[in-house]
Design an enzyme around this catalytic site. Structure first.
Site, mmCIF file in Angstrom:
data_model
loop_
_atom_site.group_PDB
_atom_site.id
_atom_site.type_symbol
_atom_site.label_atom_id
_atom_site.label_comp_id
_atom_site.label_asym_id
_atom_site.label_seq_id
_atom_site.Cartn_x
_atom_site.Cartn_y
_atom_site.Cartn_z
ATOM 1 N N LYS A 180 10.351 -6.076 13.906
ATOM 2 C CA LYS A 180 11.221 -4.993 14.355
ATOM 3 C C LYS A 180 10.438 -4.224 15.421
ATOM 4 C CE LYS A 180 12.282 -1.205 14.238
ATOM 5 N NZ LYS A 180 12.325 -0.396 15.474
ATOM 6 N N GLU A 256 -1.423 0.385 10.085
ATOM 7 C CA GLU A 256 -2.222 0.908 11.205
ATOM 8 C C GLU A 256 -1.543 2.178 11.663
ATOM 9 O OE1 GLU A 256 -5.045 -0.234 12.141
ATOM 10 O OE2 GLU A 256 -5.066 -2.174 11.138
ATOM 11 N N CYS A 290 -3.371 5.243 19.728
ATOM 12 C CA CYS A 290 -3.880 5.772 18.457
ATOM 13 C C CYS A 290 -5.382 5.984 18.550
ATOM 14 C CB CYS A 290 -3.551 4.805 17.336
ATOM 15 S SG CYS A 290 -4.108 3.143 17.704
ATOM 16 N N GLU A 387 -1.973 14.429 17.082
ATOM 17 C CA GLU A 387 -2.203 13.484 18.175
ATOM 18 C C GLU A 387 -1.564 14.048 19.436
ATOM 19 O OE1 GLU A 387 -0.424 9.968 16.075
ATOM 20 O OE2 GLU A 387 -2.201 9.028 16.925
HETATM 21 P P1 NAD Z 1 6.802 5.574 14.854
HETATM 22 O O1 NAD Z 1 6.138 5.638 13.521
HETATM 23 O O2 NAD Z 1 7.773 6.615 15.202
HETATM 24 O O3 NAD Z 1 7.557 4.177 15.020
HETATM 25 C C1 NAD Z 1 6.903 2.953 14.813
HETATM 26 C C2 NAD Z 1 7.946 1.909 14.477
HETATM 27 O O4 NAD Z 1 8.575 2.234 13.246
HETATM 28 C C3 NAD Z 1 9.061 1.772 15.504
HETATM 29 O O5 NAD Z 1 9.422 0.415 15.606
HETATM 30 C C4 NAD Z 1 10.178 2.566 14.870
HETATM 31 O O6 NAD Z 1 11.453 2.174 15.304
HETATM 32 C C5 NAD Z 1 9.976 2.230 13.415
HETATM 33 N N1 NAD Z 1 10.545 3.186 12.477
HETATM 34 C C6 NAD Z 1 10.761 4.518 12.650
HETATM 35 N N2 NAD Z 1 11.279 5.046 11.514
HETATM 36 C C7 NAD Z 1 11.382 4.041 10.631
HETATM 37 C C8 NAD Z 1 11.842 3.963 9.279
HETATM 38 N N3 NAD Z 1 12.293 5.026 8.623
HETATM 39 N N4 NAD Z 1 11.800 2.764 8.669
HETATM 40 C C9 NAD Z 1 11.339 1.687 9.298
HETATM 41 N N5 NAD Z 1 10.892 1.688 10.580
HETATM 42 C C10 NAD Z 1 10.909 2.861 11.226
HETATM 43 O O7 NAD Z 1 5.605 5.497 15.905
HETATM 44 P P2 NAD Z 1 5.707 5.408 17.502
HETATM 45 O O8 NAD Z 1 6.118 6.742 17.989
HETATM 46 O O9 NAD Z 1 6.459 4.210 17.906
HETATM 47 O O10 NAD Z 1 4.176 5.122 17.856
HETATM 48 C C11 NAD Z 1 3.226 6.115 17.932
HETATM 49 C C12 NAD Z 1 2.400 6.191 16.667
HETATM 50 O O11 NAD Z 1 1.826 4.919 16.390
HETATM 51 C C13 NAD Z 1 1.229 7.121 16.785
HETATM 52 O O12 NAD Z 1 1.107 7.885 15.615
HETATM 53 C C14 NAD Z 1 0.032 6.201 16.939
HETATM 54 O O13 NAD Z 1 -1.184 6.757 16.540
HETATM 55 C C15 NAD Z 1 0.445 5.067 16.091
HETATM 56 N N6 NAD Z 1 -0.284 3.843 16.455
HETATM 57 C C16 NAD Z 1 -1.256 3.386 15.619
HETATM 58 C C17 NAD Z 1 -1.976 2.268 15.953
HETATM 59 C C18 NAD Z 1 -3.056 1.746 15.048
HETATM 60 O O14 NAD Z 1 -3.430 0.608 15.211
HETATM 61 N N7 NAD Z 1 -3.571 2.526 14.119
HETATM 62 C C19 NAD Z 1 -1.707 1.590 17.145
HETATM 63 C C20 NAD Z 1 -0.704 2.086 17.977
HETATM 64 C C21 NAD Z 1 0.013 3.210 17.615
#
Ligand code: NAD
Length: 483
Positions: A180, A256, A290, A387
């Site tokens: 997804k 992650e 991140c 962040e």
């Molecule tokens: P997000 O958590 O908003 O979304 C991530 C994914 O989850 C997207 O595909 C989104 O559509 C999906 N999603 C959202 N709500 C959901 C739900 N209720 N159920 C299932 N799926 C759902 O994050 P983002 O804004 O896309 O990305 C930024 C975040 O990702 C930051 O916090 C960043 O630190 C983190 N990040 C972490 C790493 C790592 O390796 N630790 C790497 C990249 C990004």
């Protein structure tokens, strides 16, 4: 300006090796963050589509798991080569939907492809153990089986790499996946599917379900007994929700999550090297990472020099459409991300921080925010606890090693920390005391397919990359026997 690039990019769901509309015809728009214009309309998966993907993945599981590790490895290796063949096209696509500068997108494509090359090699090293029970003398034979269907959920900040970092090891281990992708950036993964098909990935082994209904669609999949793994990259907030859902089905989880990286510059650091490292740690992906340095701690003896040099470098970065030559700062991904950065800067300045460079949102369309350096950021500023996810460096000074270790660890996150010192003994001593899964010691970049990437505390569970990444998709079985 980029119609040709988009002309052949698929926009439907990829299920069982076929392009399909959503079961109820729903679609959603993808926006170019540089122009705020619509670039594509993508199918939005429903729960029925998730059911179809689960059936396709289940049908593919047995035959894929039964393939020889070397055969799976050869397919992954081919996928690596084909991605590199198409690297420029994929990089432009990432820039169009995510906004990041083309140089960043090129770096991401190479990094993303590398997960396939690494796991083509690592997948053939699924080794077990053979031992003897100390008291009974019975034999203990340990081996690792593919865990089952893996549900992968990925963020928008690295539309290619965050997905291949999961697909590579899952496929190497013998697991089919349902991915997804983030709704902001679904096109990159859809564009990857014909490449994987050309590489020889069989139908149903990789399925992609973009959806505006992520909550219910993912939740449905996590409650299906055929699913055995959920691997998520994204915010800690969403990660917690998925962990709750995963508990119902007792899934293997790899999380992650968010970070709040400290970047420590000791008084004995090579300041020019620290500036180069800071530019990477802060500005890779315009801070939308991140791993982005979120809190700079600079020893008071070198504060002045570090601030001046960092402000000069940040101020020299050119902002504009990421597709244009020489651009280092593209737009942020959406209005929400940009407004959050504005809010954090206003909050810090309101509480006494000083702007050394940047700090003013430009006029015109696009979610732009300039490279910004703030110093004397006060302890109560929101940006020290959240962040920033934008091109803003937040600086504070410190006096002693013990003090800076305490301040660096004072966060619920534990993904990555950076430190600069010429004294390697001090570097290792301080590294050991930092509660972070990864340490950049005199380096501003830690990401590498051959290294275990992941966080402590609320930054996550499990590791991606390295051999550990493969183990996330394998179940350990032990056979007690005698011979
Ligand atoms: P997000 O958590 O908003 O979304 C991530 C994914 O989850 C997207 O595909 C989104 O559509 C999906 N999603 C959202 N709500 C959901 C739900 N209720 N159920 C299932 N799926 C759902 O994050 P983002 O804004 O896309 O990305 C930024 C975040 O990702 C930051 O916090 C960043 O630190 C983190 N990040 C972490 C790493 C790592 O390796 N630790 C790497 C990249 C990004």
């Amino acid at each position: 300006m980029y119609e040709n690039l988009l002309a052949n990019v698929p926009t439907d769901l990829w299920i069982g090796g076929q392009w399909r509309k959503s079961s109820d015809g729903a679609r959603f728009d993808v926006i170019d963050p540089a122009t705020e214009g619509k670039i594509a309309s993508v199918a939005s998966a429903s729960i029925d589509d998730a059911k179809a993907a689960l059936d396709a993945a289940q049908a593919a599981f047995g035959p894929w798991a039964a393939r020889k590790p070397r055969e799976r490895g050869e397919i992954l290796r081919k996928a690596y080569e084909l991605i590199m063949r198409d690297a420029e096209r994929l990089a432009k696509l990432i820039t169009i939907e995510n906004g990041k500068a083309l140089s960043d997108s090129r770096g991401e494509v190479a990094y993303a492809a590398e997960f396939f090359r690494w796991y083509a090699e690592e997948g053939v090293r699924n080794l077990g153990q053979n031992g003897m029970a100390p008291a009974s003398g019975a034999r203990i034979v340990v081996h690792h089986k593919p865990a089952g269907i893996a549900v992968l959920v990925t963020p928008w900040n690295f539309p290619a790499a965050m997905a291949t970092r999961k697909i590579g090891p899952a496929l190497a281990a013998g697991c089919p996946v349902i991915l997804k992708p983030a709704s902001e950036t679904p096109l990159t993964m859809l564009a990857l599917m014909p490449i994987l098909e050309e590489a020889g990935v069989p139908a149903g082994v990789v399925n992609v379900l973009p959806s505006r209904r992520s909550g219910p669609v993912v939740d449905h999949m996590l409650h299906d007994p055929r699913v055995r793994v959920v691997s998520f990259t994204g915010s800690t907030e969403v990660g917690r929700k998925l962990l709750h859902a995963a508990a119902d089905n007792v899934l293997n989880t790899a999380m992650e999550l968010g970070g709040n990286a400290p970047f420590i510059v000791f008084e004995d650091a090579d300041i020019d090297a620290a500036i180069d490292g800071a530019m990477v740690a802060k500005m890779r992906n315009m801070g939308e990472a991140c791993t982005a340095a979120n809190r700079f701690y600079v020893h008071e003896k070198v504060q002045d020099e570090f601030e001046k040099k960092l402000a000069a470098k940040m101020g020299a970065l050119k902002m504009g459409n990421g597709l244009d030559d020489g651009i280092a700062v593209g737009p942020l991904v959406n209005a929400e991300g940009r407004d959050k950065v504005i809010e954090l800067v206003e909050d810090a300045v309101g509480k006494g921080a000083k702007i050394l460079v940047g700090g003013k949102r430009p006029d015109g369309p696009g979610y732009f925010y300039p490279a910004t350096v703030l110093t004397n950021v006060p302890d109560g500023a929101m940006m020290l606890n959240e962040e920033i996810f934008g091109p803003v460096a937040s600086l504070q000074s410190f006096k002693s090693e013990a003090e800076v270790i305490k301040r660096a660890n004072d966060t619920e996150y534990g993904l990555v920390a950076y430190l600069y010192t010429k004294d390697l003994g001090r570097g290792l001593r301080v590294s050991e005391q930092l509660d972070f899964g990864m340490i950049g010691l005199n380096r501003g970049l830690v990401s590498d397919p051959a290294a275990p990437f992941g966080g402590m505390k609320q930054s996550g569970i499990g590791r991606e990359g390295a051999h550990e990444g493969l183990m996330e998709f394998l179940e350990t079985q032990y056979i007690a026997t005698n011979w």
